[in-house]
Each structure stands twice: as C-alpha cells, then as structure tokens.
Design an enzyme around this catalytic site. Structure first.
Site, PDB file in Angstrom:
ATOM      1  N   TYR A 175       5.924 -13.234   4.359  1.00 17.28           N
ATOM      2  CA  TYR A 175       5.044 -12.155   3.629  1.00 17.28           C
ATOM      3  C   TYR A 175       4.121 -11.511   4.559  1.00 17.28           C
ATOM      4  O   TYR A 175       3.849 -10.269   4.242  1.00 17.28           O
ATOM      5  CB  TYR A 175       4.417 -12.937   2.258  1.00 17.28           C
ATOM      6  CG  TYR A 175       3.415 -12.227   1.827  1.00 17.28           C
ATOM      7  CD1 TYR A 175       3.907 -11.500   0.448  1.00 17.28           C
ATOM      8  CD2 TYR A 175       2.156 -12.114   1.746  1.00 17.28           C
ATOM      9  CE1 TYR A 175       2.904 -10.790  -0.389  1.00 17.28           C
ATOM     10  CE2 TYR A 175       1.282 -11.559   0.977  1.00 17.28           C
ATOM     11  CZ  TYR A 175       1.558 -10.758  -0.115  1.00 17.28           C
ATOM     12  OH  TYR A 175       0.810 -10.176  -0.917  1.00 17.28           O
ATOM     13  N   LYS A 179       3.379  -7.529   5.436  1.00 15.61           N
ATOM     14  CA  LYS A 179       2.099  -6.989   5.132  1.00 15.61           C
ATOM     15  C   LYS A 179       1.349  -6.493   6.430  1.00 15.61           C
ATOM     16  O   LYS A 179       0.633  -5.527   6.244  1.00 15.61           O
ATOM     17  CB  LYS A 179       1.195  -7.996   4.470  1.00 15.61           C
ATOM     18  CG  LYS A 179       1.607  -8.169   2.932  1.00 15.61           C
ATOM     19  CD  LYS A 179       1.749  -6.926   2.093  1.00 15.61           C
ATOM     20  CE  LYS A 179       1.947  -7.205   0.779  1.00 15.61           C
ATOM     21  NZ  LYS A 179       1.974  -5.982  -0.126  1.00 15.61           N
TER      22      LYS A 179
END
Length: 327
Positions: A175, A179
C-alpha cells in the site's frame, strides 16, 4: 446534502456551476462526501464506484446508485458509472460517458482504493501488484483518459489520493509503495500540466470510513514492537467524519485555486501542507567513507531545510550548497 456547519451565504460561496467532475470510489466513505459536496455547489458529478469490497473483489451497483439518488433528490446533477479503475477499457469508457452526458470534463478526483494489512514475509506478488493496479495504475488510467479533454479546453483540476502510509506503516509495504507512486506521479504531472491550465495536487486523507474501519480491525495482528507510537498518545475524541476532508478537495478543484504540485494532509477538521525537504549540506572536495561517518550528525541535521518541490530544483539546490561550501 449540504453540510450542516456551513456558514457562508450563497452569495459568497465558491461555486462549481457549469463544471463537470468525475469522482472515483464515490459510492462510500470519503469519495461519497466529495461527490455530494461538489454537487451541492453546482457541479455535475459522474459518480464512479465498482462497489467492491475493501480488499478488492466483488461488485455492487447499490453504493453508486444511492449517491446519485441523493444528489438528484437534493436538486443536483449526477450520473453513475461502475467502471473498474484498474481497467484501461473501462476508464476510457468512464471518461467517454462523462463527455457524452455532460459535454466536458473539468475535475477528476481519483479516490478509488483498497487496502489490507499483510506482513512482507508472506506477501505474494499478486497481492503487491493488486495494490499498484488499483491505486497507482488506476489513478494513471483515469487521469490519462481525461487529460486530452482538459488540454483541449485549457483547464483542468486533478486531485489524487495519496496517503500518509507512503512514509511507512508496518504490514502495508504494498500500500505504501502504491501511494508513494501516486505522489511521484502527481509531482511530475503537475509540471506537465502547468502549461495547459491543469492543476494537479494530492491528498493524504484521515477519516473513519468503511475501508479504514476494516483495515484498523487488522492492526491487532501487528506486533507491538513494530508500532512507532504509543496509542495512548493519540487523541480519541476527534470527529473522523469524511466530510472534514472534502472541503480541501473542493478548494483544490475550484477554478480560483492556483495551487499545483502540492500534498495536503486533512482530517478531523484540520488541514496542513506536506512537503519534502532536504537539510543542510555537508560537502568535501575529497568525499570519503570516513568523512561521511565523521560528519554523519551534520548530514542528518534538519535545520535549516530547503523544500524540494521538484527533481530539478532539489538537484540545483544541492549543487548550489556544495559550490558555496567548496569556495
């Protein structure tokens, strides 16, 4: 639909009449509030949501349908789309549908996302790639499809959803990488968009949403020794409602906002600018391993710092600092 704590009169409101916005992941949580706020201020909104689960997979038309109904019931203009943002064909159709129904595309809010804690030592390539596919590639695909329309009209506002997770969180390396990719994409695209009247910015949102609730339930699996903060030091009485974030997105989407290439951390009623910086420079005409070790404390000083808004500026500032020291 209009937020109860708004005190600005209609005569002084920042409006979006005549503007068209695409909001991905708009069926629930933060995206829902983005769509409702933009519509309440006059924008025609394409509500996109696959209706899948927090971890990816599954689909349901209901979340997007409910948001569109809420907007229309309040007198706003909205349509719905169920595209998977990780599909090139589907995102092209999303933008084509928006242009067909509303005649233009002014604003893109890339909000769709998934999340799941997974220790790195048991993370599969498939799990890693899924995060990149939804967050980073999905943001790229929607933005790329809308880009030619914005270039042609000489105007565009693009808001991407990065995360404070990009600076590190245990069991979320996939993740965080996704991002961070969004952050880098935003910074580069903001430079390219400047000559076309297209502003590109990013958001670090903090809110209590279906996704964050599902992910937070998994934090119990993270060993205490990997936590970098004491949970007791975090306030627990703040309002984490998503509507505290959407005004920041709406401002960045407004035609009067000239900001581009920036990241803003928002939630709980507060907002702050996030920026990358480099500290003081140590330089030597004969840099050795020993010199680096001996001056390690100087190299790691944080003050005074220089903001690094782009690659070229950061490289230039470093070279200037070196040249000054070596004179």
């Amino acid at each position: 639909m209009t937020q109860a704590n708004e005190s600005i009169t209609s005569d002084s409101q920042l409006r979006f009449d005549g503007r068209v916005a695409i909001v991905t992941g708009a069926g629930r949580g933060i995206g829902r509030d983005h769509a409702l706020l933009l519509a309440s201020r006059g924008a025609a909104v394409m509500v996109n949501d696959l209706g899948g689960g927090a971890f990816g997979g599954g689909a349901s038309r209901e979340p997007a349908e409910q948001v569109v109904a809420e907007i229309r019931d309040a007198g706003g203009t909205a349509s719905l789309n169920f595209a998977d943002v990780s599909s090139e064909a589907a995102t092209s159709e999303l933008v084509a549908q928006t242009f067909k129904e509303f005649g233009r595309v002014d604003i893109v809010v890339n909000n769709a996302g998934i999340g799941r804690f997974q220790p790195f030592d048991s993370m599969s390539l498939e799990e890693f790639e899924l995060m990149l596919k939804v967050h980073t590639v999905g943001t790229f695909l929607v933005t790329r499809a809308a880009w030619p329309h914005m270039v042609e009209q000489g105007f565009g506002r693009i808001i991407m959803t990065s995360s404070n997770g990009m600076v590190g969180l245990p069991h979320l390396s996939h993740y965080s990488a996704a991002k961070a990719g969004v952050y880098g994409f935003m910074k580069s695209l903001s430079i390219e968009g400047s000559r076309h009247g297209i502003n590109v910015n990013a958001l670090w949102p903090n809110a209590t949403t279906p996704l964050s609730t599902t992910m937070n339930a998994e934090t119990e699996a993270i060993p205490p020794e990997l936590s970098v903060i004491d949970p007791a030091s975090t306030p627990t009485d703040l309002d984490g409602s998503p509507h505290h974030i959407s005004p920041v997105v709406a401002w960045l989407a407004h035609e009067s906002c000239e900001v581009t290439g920036e990241v803003f951390h928002a939630g709980y009623g507060g907002v702050t600018r996030v920026f990358m910086a480099q500290g003081p420079c140590f330089a030597s005409s004969d840099l050795t391993i020993e010199a680096v070790a001996d001056h390690w404390a100087d190299i790691n000083r944080e003050q005074p710092f220089t903001a690094a808004p782009s690659t070229l500026v950061a490289a230039r500032d470093l070279q200037l600092a070196i040249a000054t020291q070596l004179k």
